[in-house]
Design a protein around this motif. Structure first.
Motif, PDB file in Angstrom:
ATOM      1  N   HIS A 120      25.629 -17.489  16.967  1.00  0.00           N
ATOM      2  CA  HIS A 120      25.033 -17.926  18.160  1.00  0.00           C
ATOM      3  C   HIS A 120      25.514 -18.567  19.558  1.00  0.00           C
ATOM      4  CE1 HIS A 120      22.210 -21.317  17.347  1.00  0.00           C
ATOM      5  NE2 HIS A 120      23.305 -22.191  17.749  1.00  0.00           N
ATOM      6  N   ILE A 121      25.226 -17.920  20.675  1.00  0.00           N
ATOM      7  CA  ILE A 121      25.664 -18.560  21.916  1.00  0.00           C
ATOM      8  C   ILE A 121      24.148 -18.959  22.877  1.00  0.00           C
ATOM      9  CG2 ILE A 121      27.957 -18.146  21.887  1.00  0.00           C
ATOM     10  CD1 ILE A 121      27.455 -15.498  24.174  1.00  0.00           C
ATOM     11  N   GLY A 122      24.246 -19.718  23.732  1.00  0.00           N
ATOM     12  CA  GLY A 122      22.856 -19.868  23.625  1.00  0.00           C
ATOM     13  C   GLY A 122      22.125 -20.017  22.835  1.00  0.00           C
ATOM     14  N   PHE A 123      20.943 -19.531  22.622  1.00  0.00           N
ATOM     15  CA  PHE A 123      19.955 -18.717  21.358  1.00  0.00           C
ATOM     16  C   PHE A 123      19.697 -17.906  20.612  1.00  0.00           C
ATOM     17  CE2 PHE A 123      17.340 -23.451  21.078  1.00  0.00           C
ATOM     18  CZ  PHE A 123      18.190 -24.085  20.056  1.00  0.00           C
ATOM     19  N   ASN A 124      21.083 -17.557  21.071  1.00  0.00           N
ATOM     20  CA  ASN A 124      20.822 -15.422  20.867  1.00  0.00           C
ATOM     21  C   ASN A 124      21.853 -15.510  19.659  1.00  0.00           C
ATOM     22  OD1 ASN A 124      20.221 -13.799  23.309  1.00  0.00           O
ATOM     23  ND2 ASN A 124      21.833 -15.547  23.659  1.00  0.00           N
ATOM     24  N   GLU A 125      20.799 -15.298  18.240  1.00  0.00           N
ATOM     25  CA  GLU A 125      20.592 -15.765  17.270  1.00  0.00           C
ATOM     26  C   GLU A 125      21.509 -14.211  16.943  1.00  0.00           C
ATOM     27  OE1 GLU A 125      21.166 -17.971  16.014  1.00  0.00           O
ATOM     28  OE2 GLU A 125      18.935 -19.000  15.447  1.00  0.00           O
ATOM     29  N   PRO A 126      21.849 -13.627  15.363  1.00  0.00           N
ATOM     30  CA  PRO A 126      22.923 -12.810  14.854  1.00  0.00           C
ATOM     31  C   PRO A 126      21.663 -11.527  14.688  1.00  0.00           C
ATOM     32  CG  PRO A 126      23.514 -14.500  13.481  1.00  0.00           C
ATOM     33  CD  PRO A 126      22.628 -14.968  14.950  1.00  0.00           C
ATOM     34  N   ILE A 127      21.898 -10.691  15.081  1.00  0.00           N
ATOM     35  CA  ILE A 127      21.258  -8.903  14.954  1.00  0.00           C
ATOM     36  C   ILE A 127      20.888  -9.327  16.295  1.00  0.00           C
ATOM     37  CG2 ILE A 127      19.577  -7.372  13.813  1.00  0.00           C
ATOM     38  CD1 ILE A 127      22.471  -9.109  12.235  1.00  0.00           C
ATOM     39  N   GLY A 128      20.171  -9.486  17.395  1.00  0.00           N
ATOM     40  CA  GLY A 128      19.951  -9.434  18.425  1.00  0.00           C
ATOM     41  C   GLY A 128      20.552  -8.799  19.780  1.00  0.00           C
ATOM     42  N   SER A 129      20.032  -8.114  20.796  1.00  0.00           N
ATOM     43  CA  SER A 129      21.267  -7.763  21.477  1.00  0.00           C
ATOM     44  C   SER A 129      22.212  -8.022  22.141  1.00  0.00           C
ATOM     45  CB  SER A 129      19.638  -7.141  22.282  1.00  0.00           C
ATOM     46  OG  SER A 129      20.664  -6.262  23.224  1.00  0.00           O
ATOM     47  N   LEU A 130      23.608  -7.037  22.498  1.00  0.00           N
ATOM     48  CA  LEU A 130      24.075  -8.057  22.787  1.00  0.00           C
ATOM     49  C   LEU A 130      24.320  -7.621  24.607  1.00  0.00           C
ATOM     50  CD1 LEU A 130      27.178  -7.059  20.542  1.00  0.00           C
ATOM     51  CD2 LEU A 130      25.733  -9.220  21.207  1.00  0.00           C
ATOM     52  N   SER A 131      23.027  -7.019  25.189  1.00  0.00           N
ATOM     53  CA  SER A 131      22.768  -7.130  26.177  1.00  0.00           C
ATOM     54  C   SER A 131      21.297  -7.633  26.915  1.00  0.00           C
ATOM     55  CB  SER A 131      22.527  -5.869  27.061  1.00  0.00           C
ATOM     56  OG  SER A 131      22.089  -5.164  26.030  1.00  0.00           O
ATOM     57  N   SER A 132      21.125  -8.983  26.112  1.00  0.00           N
ATOM     58  CA  SER A 132      19.801  -9.379  26.138  1.00  0.00           C
ATOM     59  C   SER A 132      19.544 -10.308  28.074  1.00  0.00           C
ATOM     60  CB  SER A 132      19.295  -9.716  25.063  1.00  0.00           C
ATOM     61  OG  SER A 132      20.135 -10.961  24.887  1.00  0.00           O
ATOM     62  N   ARG A 133      18.926  -9.999  28.167  1.00  0.00           N
ATOM     63  CA  ARG A 133      18.223 -11.036  29.265  1.00  0.00           C
ATOM     64  C   ARG A 133      17.570 -11.728  28.606  1.00  0.00           C
ATOM     65  NH1 ARG A 133      21.868  -8.846  32.767  1.00  0.00           N
ATOM     66  NH2 ARG A 133      21.050 -10.695  33.928  1.00  0.00           N
ATOM     67  N   THR A 134      17.357 -13.565  29.807  1.00  0.00           N
ATOM     68  CA  THR A 134      16.604 -14.432  29.491  1.00  0.00           C
ATOM     69  C   THR A 134      15.384 -14.204  29.133  1.00  0.00           C
ATOM     70  OG1 THR A 134      17.544 -15.209  30.948  1.00  0.00           O
ATOM     71  CG2 THR A 134      15.175 -16.932  30.634  1.00  0.00           C
TER      72      THR A 134
END
Ligand code: PGA
Length: 268
Positions: free
Chosen positions: A138-152
């Motif tokens: 993860h980077i930030g708290f963007n965990e696996p399987i989340g969107s690769l274009s997510s916003r805050t």
């Protein structure tokens, strides 16, 4: 991705501190993206030393932190508000009003996320985003399987991350399950992304980030899309990389202005 490998965490921290110092020097109103966790602590110590010695100033800097737990009061010792005060802000000349950390106690969390994005946009965007990597990529708290274009946005931590972060709390059940984090899309808009990783426990995630396919199973692999991403690794974090010799070759052949190890006025 540019890959810099050094013998120990101390040398890695020096490189990242140098890069931050150069941005502060070169930009009229630098905008820094900052990270928490154990990884950046050495680097923050170096920035504090440079600031105290009068060699850099944060007076015109604006900062945005990547993430915060939902529901921890800002003065809770494990909140990232408390972390940033203790590890950096209380010891440097940054105006406190220029520092931004998502408010995990906002009455309307969704509105807080939208406003955070707006505040980043209003500064003209982040010049340098400092990142760590989780053992699950993860980077930030963007965990696996989340969107690769997510916003805050508000995210739920994986059990793996709850386990990893339990060391900062009394036990795993005390770790908040919800967080606000800049999205991958937000992070990728920074001018320069600089990811720091040290230790064997990061080696699998580091290998997947740099040499694996771009996949939401390793959110950090999205950095392969970034026009300027630099990974600064100690030998332990780099131990599974297959192309180590190539990375060293590239670094040895950097032009002077591309180099990180030239003596400069920020080195001690
Ligand atoms: P750490 O965390 O620096 O404490 O290892 C990094 C991260 O989870 O992003």
């Amino acid at each position: 991705m540019e890959v810099i490998i050094r013998d120990n965490p101390e040398d890695c921290a020096q490189i990242v501190a140098n890069v931050v110092a150069r941005y502060l020097d070169n930009k009229d109103k630098p905008v820094l993206g900052l990270a928490t966790g154990s990884t950046p602590e050495r680097m923050y110590k170096k920035l504090i030393e440079l600031n105290r010695a009068g060699r850099i100033s944060f007076k015109k800097t604006t900062s945005f932190n990547l993430d915060e737990y939902v529901g921890l009061p800002p003065d809770h010792p494990q909140s990232y508000h408390a972390y940033m005060k203790e590890k950096l802000f209380d010891h440097i000349d940054i105006p406190f009003g220029n520092t931004n950390i998502p408010d995990g106690n906002a009455a309307d969390l969704r509105e807080e996320c939208l406003q955070y994005e707006k505040r980043i946009r209003e500064t003209g965007g982040i010049d340098l985003q400092v990142l760590g990597i989780g053992s699950n990529g993860h980077i930030g708290f963007n965990e696996p399987i989340g969107s690769l274009s997510s916003r805050t946005w508000i995210k739920i931590l994986t059990r793996n991350t709850l386990r990893d972060n339990a060391r900062f709390f009394e036990d795993e059940s005390q770790v908040p399950r919800h967080v606000i984090t800049m999205g991958i899309g937000t992070i990728l808009e920074a001018e320069h992304c600089l990811i720091l990783a040290c230790g064997h426990h990061k080696s699998e995630a580091v290998q997947a980030m740099i040499e694996g396919p771009i996949t939401s199973q390793c959110p950090a692999s999205a950095l392969q899309f970034h026009k300027r991403a630099t990974a600064v690794l100690d030998v332990d974090a780099a131990c599974l990389l297959r192309l180590k010799e190539h990375y060293r070759w590239v670094e040895e052949n950097h032009l002077d202005w591309q180099r990180y190890d030239l003596p400069n006025r920020f080195e001690k």
